[in-house]
Design an enzyme around this catalytic site. Structure first.
Site, short mmCIF file in Angstrom:
data_model
loop_
_atom_site.label_atom_id
_atom_site.label_comp_id
_atom_site.label_asym_id
_atom_site.label_seq_id
_atom_site.Cartn_x
_atom_site.Cartn_y
_atom_site.Cartn_z
N HIS A 25 0.73 5.32 3.02
CA HIS A 25 1.94 4.76 4.04
C HIS A 25 2.78 5.76 3.60
CE1 HIS A 25 5.74 2.91 5.12
NE2 HIS A 25 5.36 2.34 5.65
N ASP A 30 -0.31 0.41 -4.33
CA ASP A 30 0.74 -0.45 -3.06
C ASP A 30 -0.30 -1.53 -2.27
OD1 ASP A 30 1.82 -0.81 -0.61
OD2 ASP A 30 2.30 0.84 0.34
N GLN A 65 0.32 -4.71 1.90
CA GLN A 65 -0.85 -5.25 2.99
C GLN A 65 -2.09 -6.19 2.39
OE1 GLN A 65 0.28 -5.63 6.13
NE2 GLN A 65 1.76 -3.87 5.81
N LYS A 109 6.52 -9.27 4.43
CA LYS A 109 4.85 -9.42 4.57
C LYS A 109 4.22 -10.72 4.86
CE LYS A 109 4.86 -3.87 4.85
NZ LYS A 109 5.10 -4.13 6.72
N CYS A 130 4.26 5.07 10.24
CA CYS A 130 4.40 5.46 9.05
C CYS A 130 2.82 5.57 8.21
CB CYS A 130 5.06 4.03 8.00
SG CYS A 130 6.98 3.88 7.95
#
Length: 414
Positions: free
Chosen positions: A131, A208, A211, A234, A372
């Site tokens: 991302h 990261d 997700q 999220k 993104c």
């Protein structure tokens, strides 16, 4: 209850859906099918009510007040830190910095950790599937320091080529950054193995987790990374919430990124003494009500259990993938051996944005665009894709509606 085929016996998706008021609305006169969960999840009543209750009953600023409301607000805010620390198995609650989301978390590491350590000729290593939030902050600090940003390649299935990543962990690399789960492909990266190889070379690793946390249990100590960034919206929580977990020695050595109130011990014109981590990274008034919602979101997920959530989401992923493959001319991007319920695709001869617009008229919400992730689109040679991202409150019936709408839209555009 009578479970439907392949549905976990202890998982009542229809009952769960009653907790999410927005799922009951109509769009353009048709029942909403919300398949944009990788962008932001819907919020259960328990989260909505926690935010509402804060403003109705507990609204005050944190940390600075000795009155009852201030103590209640502080308890909710710091309670979210406790729950997050337990949820990701942090060694200490003080290893969790509360932020507005992954982007702020990444920038904190970029400016407080990476920039002071970078010099000309150094490098930061990331991957093609990242991302923009895991690319742009590194480019900004690298440009200041005269360093560079390198990107490890992936294969056509959307999997990181590990041997290439490891080859690129050369001595000039001062920080490695990788997504746990790709927001476009759903690919799950082997973070524990990557962290092991980074440790062997003395290279800190940032992950990261935006997700990953909505779909799987995460144990930061077992993963062995140095930083883990995540976002709240999220994973059922309000927007403007998130966090950064970091090893204690890093938080101790990092200077503050933002300056202001609350992150200090004492301010004098001849110098300021900063608070201990994590508070030295939390300047100003935070999103207190939002973090009351974070606590409620964690409670909600735990009440269902990740085993049940993962089983149902992977059933939906398999079913949706199977149905999509029935459509002539459809190409799926990202077919890794291990992935979460995210499917990016295109239909030959149709533009992604046109399809998403027409699907919306059928009540189906999907994402279109570059997500993104411009470098990833460039790798696949496309300007954009459609992305259907699923959550545990979605159903097989919604998948069927989505497929029927997609076939109708395809016919209109062909």
């Amino acid at each position: 209850m009578n479970a439907k085929p392949n549905q976990p016996l202890d998982f009542d998706v229809q009952r769960i859906r009653t907790d999410f008021p927005l799922l009951g609305r109509k769009v353009h006169g048709k029942p909403l099918v919300y398949f944009d969960n990788a962008n932001t999840s819907q919020k259960p009543l328990q989260v909505i009510e926690a935010v509402d209750r804060h403003y109705r009953e507990h609204n005050a600023n944190v940390a600075r007040a000795v009155h009852q409301l201030g103590e209640e607000a502080t308890a909710a805010y710091e309670g979210a830190r406790d729950k997050l620390a337990a949820w990701i198995n942090a060694a200490s609650r003080n290893d969790i910095v509360l932020t507005s989301g992954t982007t702020q978390s990444m920038n904190t590491v970029a400016y407080s950790f990476a920039l002071p350590r970078l010099k000309p000729g150094d490098a930061i290593l990331t991957t093609v599937m990242e991302h923009h939030a895991n690319i742009v902050p590194w480019q900004l600090v690298a440009a200041r320091a005269g360093a560079t940003v390198k990107a490890a390649p992936i294969n056509e299935r959307g999997e990181l080529i590990l041997e290439k990543f490891f080859e690129m962990l050369t001595p000039e690399v001062k920080l490695a950054c990788v997504t746990h789960v790709s927001n476009v492909l759903g690919t799950v990266n082997p973070v524990r193995e990557i962290a092991r190889e980074c440790r062997r070379r003395g290279i800190p690793l940032l992950v990261d987790g935006s997700q990953a946390l909505p779909h799987r249990p995460v144990d930061v100590q077992a993963l062995g990374c140095d930083f883990y960034a995540f976002t709240g919206h999220k994973m059922l929580a309000p927007t403007g919430t998130g966090g950064l977990w970091a090893k204690r020695e890093h938080l101790q050595s990092m200077p503050p990124f933002f300056g202001g109130g609350e992150m200090i011990r004492e301010v004098r014109f001849d110098g300021t003494t900063f608070a201990e981590p994590p508070h030295k990274f939390e300047a100003g008034t935070p999103n207190i009500a939002g973090f009351a919602g974070v606590g409620a979101a964690i409670d909600y997920v735990q009440s269902i259990g990740f085993d049940a959530i993962r089983a149902w989401e992977h059933e939906l992923l398999a079913y949706a993938t199977e149905r999509l493959r029935e459509i002539p001319g459809l190409r799926i991007f990202g077919e890794a051996a291990e992935k979460e319920p995210v499917i990016s695709f295109l239909i030959e001869g149709a533009q992604a944005t046109d399809m998403a617009t027409l699907l919306d008229l059928e009540g189906v919400a999907v994402r279109s665009g570059h997500h993104c992730a411009h470098p990833l689109m460039q790798f696949y040679g496309v300007p954009a894709t459609l992305r259907a991202s699923l959550a545990f409150y979605n159903t097989r019936e919604e998948v069927d509606v989505f497929i029927a709408a997609l076939l109708k839209v395809r016919k209109l555009l062909m």
